[in-house]
Design a protein around this motif. Sequence first.
Motif, mmCIF file in Angstrom:
data_model
loop_
_atom_site.group_PDB
_atom_site.id
_atom_site.type_symbol
_atom_site.label_atom_id
_atom_site.label_comp_id
_atom_site.label_asym_id
_atom_site.label_seq_id
_atom_site.Cartn_x
_atom_site.Cartn_y
_atom_site.Cartn_z
ATOM 1 N N THR A 1 0.858 -1.181 0.000
ATOM 2 C CA THR A 1 0.000 0.000 0.000
ATOM 3 C C THR A 1 0.894 1.231 0.000
ATOM 4 O O THR A 1 1.836 1.317 0.782
ATOM 5 N N ARG B 1 1.327 5.424 0.279
ATOM 6 C CA ARG B 1 0.730 6.591 0.916
ATOM 7 C C ARG B 1 1.278 7.889 0.353
ATOM 8 O O ARG B 1 0.553 8.822 0.077
ATOM 9 N N LYS B 2 2.597 7.951 0.206
ATOM 10 C CA LYS B 2 3.279 9.120 -0.344
ATOM 11 C C LYS B 2 4.370 8.632 -1.287
ATOM 12 O O LYS B 2 4.861 7.516 -1.150
ATOM 13 N N ARG C 1 8.185 -1.420 5.931
ATOM 14 C CA ARG C 1 7.712 -0.042 5.839
ATOM 15 C C ARG C 1 8.823 0.835 5.287
ATOM 16 O O ARG C 1 9.965 0.742 5.724
ATOM 17 N N GLU D 1 7.695 8.751 9.399
ATOM 18 C CA GLU D 1 6.378 8.744 8.758
ATOM 19 C C GLU D 1 6.335 7.661 7.679
ATOM 20 O O GLU D 1 7.233 7.570 6.836
ATOM 21 N N TYR E 1 5.562 5.952 4.343
ATOM 22 C CA TYR E 1 5.271 6.300 2.952
ATOM 23 C C TYR E 1 4.660 5.109 2.217
ATOM 24 O O TYR E 1 3.819 5.288 1.348
#
Length: 186
Positions: A88, A90-91, A118, A124, A126
Amino acid sequence: MNVIWRTLLVMLMARRRLRRHGRLAPTAVGRVRLTTLPTDLDILGHMNNGRYLSLMDLGRWDLLVRTGLMGAMRTHGWYAVVSSETVTFRKSLEAWQRFDLESRLIGHDDKAVYLEHRCTVDGEIYARAIVRARMMKRSGGTLSHEEMFAAVGRPEGIPDVADWIHEWAAASALPPSRAEAPSIWA
């Protein structure tokens, strides 16, 4: 072969970290610092979606070496194969952007081990991937968890695999390699 030099570098660094700091606990988070290279980019100028999965292999190599499992695998003639994975985003990661690849064993069932990867920037997330891998024997067949744990010890504190991951694994499974799997479009 497209990330072979990075793979070799990660494995060398993992061996160095293993010698200096000792084994990483099987449930610990491994971190590898990476930079998005121009060869990782797609035509839109951000990291190609397929490259994320290639780079996540680096996290698995780091974990294998630093937990000591790589040594047992070589000794006993074992190897791991990815049987399914989901990612998945995200950024986007841009050219020359530094990021951490965090990897962790998140559990196992009777046939496979599950890992989470991750890609993070300043803590954060991404992108995140869940990977299902099976342990195999070079002599043939699947390695049982009992055999593996007898050789390397049963790690303490491995969490239970979340229900949604079991559901995903079942829903995305293909027939076994010896069964027929015709490509018929409905």
